[in-house]
Motif scaffolding. Sequence first.
Motif, PDB file in Angstrom:
ATOM      1  N   UNK A  45     -13.688  34.721  56.442  1.00  0.00           N
ATOM      2  CA  UNK A  45     -13.076  33.548  56.619  1.00  0.00           C
ATOM      3  C   UNK A  45     -11.747  33.199  55.725  1.00  0.00           C
ATOM      4  N   UNK A  46     -11.605  34.002  54.755  1.00  0.00           N
ATOM      5  CA  UNK A  46     -10.265  33.762  54.000  1.00  0.00           C
ATOM      6  C   UNK A  46     -10.556  32.559  53.063  1.00  0.00           C
ATOM      7  N   UNK A  47     -11.823  32.221  53.021  1.00  0.00           N
ATOM      8  CA  UNK A  47     -12.060  31.064  52.002  1.00  0.00           C
ATOM      9  C   UNK A  47     -13.137  31.527  50.967  1.00  0.00           C
ATOM     10  N   UNK A  48     -12.867  31.008  49.492  1.00  0.00           N
ATOM     11  CA  UNK A  48     -13.598  31.306  48.485  1.00  0.00           C
ATOM     12  C   UNK A  48     -13.751  30.111  47.585  1.00  0.00           C
ATOM     13  N   UNK A  49     -15.002  29.875  47.480  1.00  0.00           N
ATOM     14  CA  UNK A  49     -15.350  28.941  46.576  1.00  0.00           C
ATOM     15  C   UNK A  49     -14.883  29.107  45.092  1.00  0.00           C
ATOM     16  N   UNK A  50     -14.959  30.025  44.626  1.00  0.00           N
ATOM     17  CA  UNK A  50     -14.508  30.299  43.179  1.00  0.00           C
ATOM     18  C   UNK A  50     -12.991  30.297  43.203  1.00  0.00           C
ATOM     19  N   UNK A  51     -12.326  30.451  44.232  1.00  0.00           N
ATOM     20  CA  UNK A  51     -10.918  30.352  44.227  1.00  0.00           C
ATOM     21  C   UNK A  51     -10.652  28.984  44.242  1.00  0.00           C
ATOM     22  N   UNK A  52     -11.231  27.928  44.873  1.00  0.00           N
ATOM     23  CA  UNK A  52     -11.018  26.646  44.771  1.00  0.00           C
ATOM     24  C   UNK A  52     -11.603  25.991  43.449  1.00  0.00           C
ATOM     25  N   UNK A  53     -12.577  26.472  42.862  1.00  0.00           N
ATOM     26  CA  UNK A  53     -12.849  26.135  41.354  1.00  0.00           C
ATOM     27  C   UNK A  53     -11.828  26.603  40.294  1.00  0.00           C
ATOM     28  N   UNK A  54     -11.351  27.781  40.585  1.00  0.00           N
ATOM     29  CA  UNK A  54     -10.548  28.134  39.647  1.00  0.00           C
ATOM     30  C   UNK A  54      -9.182  27.325  39.580  1.00  0.00           C
ATOM     31  N   UNK A  55      -8.784  27.152  40.877  1.00  0.00           N
ATOM     32  CA  UNK A  55      -7.419  26.266  41.145  1.00  0.00           C
ATOM     33  C   UNK A  55      -7.795  24.830  40.438  1.00  0.00           C
ATOM     34  N   UNK A  56      -8.746  24.156  40.636  1.00  0.00           N
ATOM     35  CA  UNK A  56      -9.201  22.988  39.944  1.00  0.00           C
ATOM     36  C   UNK A  56      -9.097  22.940  38.394  1.00  0.00           C
ATOM     37  N   UNK A  57      -9.546  24.119  37.938  1.00  0.00           N
ATOM     38  CA  UNK A  57      -9.393  24.418  36.649  1.00  0.00           C
ATOM     39  C   UNK A  57      -7.800  24.596  36.049  1.00  0.00           C
ATOM     40  N   UNK A  58      -6.991  24.710  37.056  1.00  0.00           N
ATOM     41  CA  UNK A  58      -5.610  24.831  36.576  1.00  0.00           C
ATOM     42  C   UNK A  58      -5.039  26.301  36.599  1.00  0.00           C
ATOM     43  N   UNK A  59      -5.896  27.233  36.778  1.00  0.00           N
ATOM     44  CA  UNK A  59      -5.518  28.699  37.159  1.00  0.00           C
ATOM     45  C   UNK A  59      -4.522  28.678  38.145  1.00  0.00           C
ATOM     46  N   UNK A  60      -3.338  29.157  38.293  1.00  0.00           N
ATOM     47  CA  UNK A  60      -2.163  29.595  39.024  1.00  0.00           C
ATOM     48  C   UNK A  60      -2.254  30.781  39.731  1.00  0.00           C
ATOM     49  N   UNK A  61      -1.780  30.694  40.998  1.00  0.00           N
ATOM     50  CA  UNK A  61      -1.731  32.161  41.730  1.00  0.00           C
ATOM     51  C   UNK A  61      -0.501  32.884  41.157  1.00  0.00           C
TER      52      UNK A  61
END
Length: 61
Positions: A45-61
């Motif tokens: 699906x190219x969707x990852x919940x952990x990616x969303x969580x990390x982005x909300x924590x301020x981790x950048x690509x």
Amino acid sequence: MINRLIRAIAGIFIIISLLLAVYVNQNWLWFTAFVGVNLLQSSFTKWCLMEDILKKLGIKD
């Protein structure tokens, strides 16, 4: 950077759940399966919940 963190977190979760299964209770293997299914799902699906969580924590690509 975020992909490396996701892989590291997944690996840590798997190792911890395997250790818990060996030393505490075999039902912790369900958590290992859960992590594996989420990795498989995110590959399709190219969707990852952990990616969303990390982005909300301020981790950048």
